[in-house]
Design an enzyme around this catalytic site. Structure first.
Site, mmCIF file in Angstrom:
data_model
loop_
_atom_site.group_PDB
_atom_site.id
_atom_site.type_symbol
_atom_site.label_atom_id
_atom_site.label_comp_id
_atom_site.label_asym_id
_atom_site.label_seq_id
_atom_site.Cartn_x
_atom_site.Cartn_y
_atom_site.Cartn_z
ATOM 1 C CE1 TYR A 1 46.794 47.319 19.182
ATOM 2 C CE2 TYR A 1 45.398 45.936 17.600
ATOM 3 C CZ TYR A 1 45.301 46.572 18.841
ATOM 4 O OH TYR A 1 44.484 46.681 19.806
ATOM 5 C CG ASP B 1 39.964 44.651 17.606
ATOM 6 O OD1 ASP B 1 39.103 45.355 17.716
ATOM 7 O OD2 ASP B 1 41.116 44.802 17.957
ATOM 8 C CE LYS C 1 41.070 48.389 19.158
ATOM 9 N NZ LYS C 1 41.640 47.588 18.185
ATOM 10 C CG HIS D 1 43.821 52.522 20.302
ATOM 11 N ND1 HIS D 1 44.868 51.936 19.354
ATOM 12 C CD2 HIS D 1 43.835 51.642 21.341
ATOM 13 C CE1 HIS D 1 45.205 50.751 19.802
ATOM 14 N NE2 HIS D 1 44.900 50.422 20.970
#
Length: 282
Positions: free
Chosen positions: A53, A48, A78, A111
């Site tokens: 990120y 994930d 996402k 997201h």
């Protein structure tokens, strides 16, 4: 029916359960060695991540080095709000695939429900964005599509504005934040509920109740929190950059927390968030 360790999505795809999940995030750094270890030594097959990120390209290298076949992985990423909108969403999906080194995503999530687009309502932008997600799904670029941090109000708007029901809703879930009404709503619509931050970013690990139960069951506080989530029927996504912690997080299937103790943990809910609070987003 899904096989043990998997959860059936409402599009007939099978989402790997907790024992095969590895979360990443923009906080706490990224560990190449930990990801490779999780894939090679722990049997983890669900990764994930997110554009937010900043580690999609790093994951490409880790996946390649692990030697695990693409078809054996479930890769989730996402869409960040800066890419919301019909054309931007499709472009962002292709860019994420390129960074990850894959031809398709197993799961693509919106997201966050706040669009932050001047002159347009959040609802309008979410509908445009979801329309693009539906197209990506229909073309096979995304095997499943879903949302993250969406509440019932946001899901109800999507239901009215769009065609395909989200396959997944990924939301903060831990002993202090147990949104049971949202869980029940998702289940009523066959939306898989995924829980992130199962340890409340470490806050749950020092709680006296969790420590007491860890001693009772001869487990670690982290294992108690993760096992509790599983017994509540939640697809749980723990995150760690340490190999030993990843192994610890996976060893939660050889014991069961008694129902009375599950209820004690359920009673710890106080509504606090350790991540985003989407309740103010219309």
């Amino acid at each position: 029916m899904a096989q043990p360790g998997t959860v059936q999505c409402n599009n007939d795809f099978k989402l790997p359960g907790i024992q095969q999940s590895k979360g990443t995030s923009h906080q706490g750094g990224y560990s190449h060695a930990a990801v490779v270890h999780a894939l090679q030594k722990c049997g983890i097959r669900h990764i994930d991540t997110a554009k937010r990120y900043g580690c999609e390209s790093l994951l490409q290298r880790a996946i390649r080095e692990s030697g695990v076949k693409r078809e054996d992985l479930w890769i989730t990423t996402k869409l960040w709000h800066s890419d919301y909108g019909y054309e931007s969403t499709k472009k962002a999906c292709l860019e994420s695939c390129e960074r990850l080194g894959v031809e398709y995503l197993d799961l693509y999530l919106i997201h966050w429900p706040d669009a932050q687009v001047p002159g347009k309502s959040n609802r309008e932008v979410r509908a445009e964005t979801w329309s693009a997600m539906e197209e990506l799904y229909e073309k096979g670029l995304c095997k499943s599509i879903g949302v993250s941090n969406f509440l019932i109000s946001h899901l109800e708007q999507l239901k009215e504005d769009c065609v395909i029901t989200p396959h997944v809703n990924q939301v903060e879930y831990h002993p202090f934040q147990r949104p049971q009404e949202l869980v029940d709503y998702c289940r009523s619509r066959d939306i898989v509920f995924e829980g992130y931050c199962p340890l409340a970013k470490g806050e749950a690990l020092s709680h006296p109740t969790v420590i007491q139960l860890a001693r009772k069951y001869s487990r670690t506080p982290a294992q108690i929190c993760i096992r509790w989530s599983i017994q509540n029927g939640i697809v749980t996504i723990p995150k760690s950059t340490k190999a030993e912690r990843i192994e610890e997080n996976c060893k939660v299937f050889d014991f069961t927390i008694a129902e009375d103790d599950v209820e004690i943990l359920n009673g710890m809910h106080d509504g606090r968030h350790v991540s985003w609070d989407p309740s103010f987003i219309v």
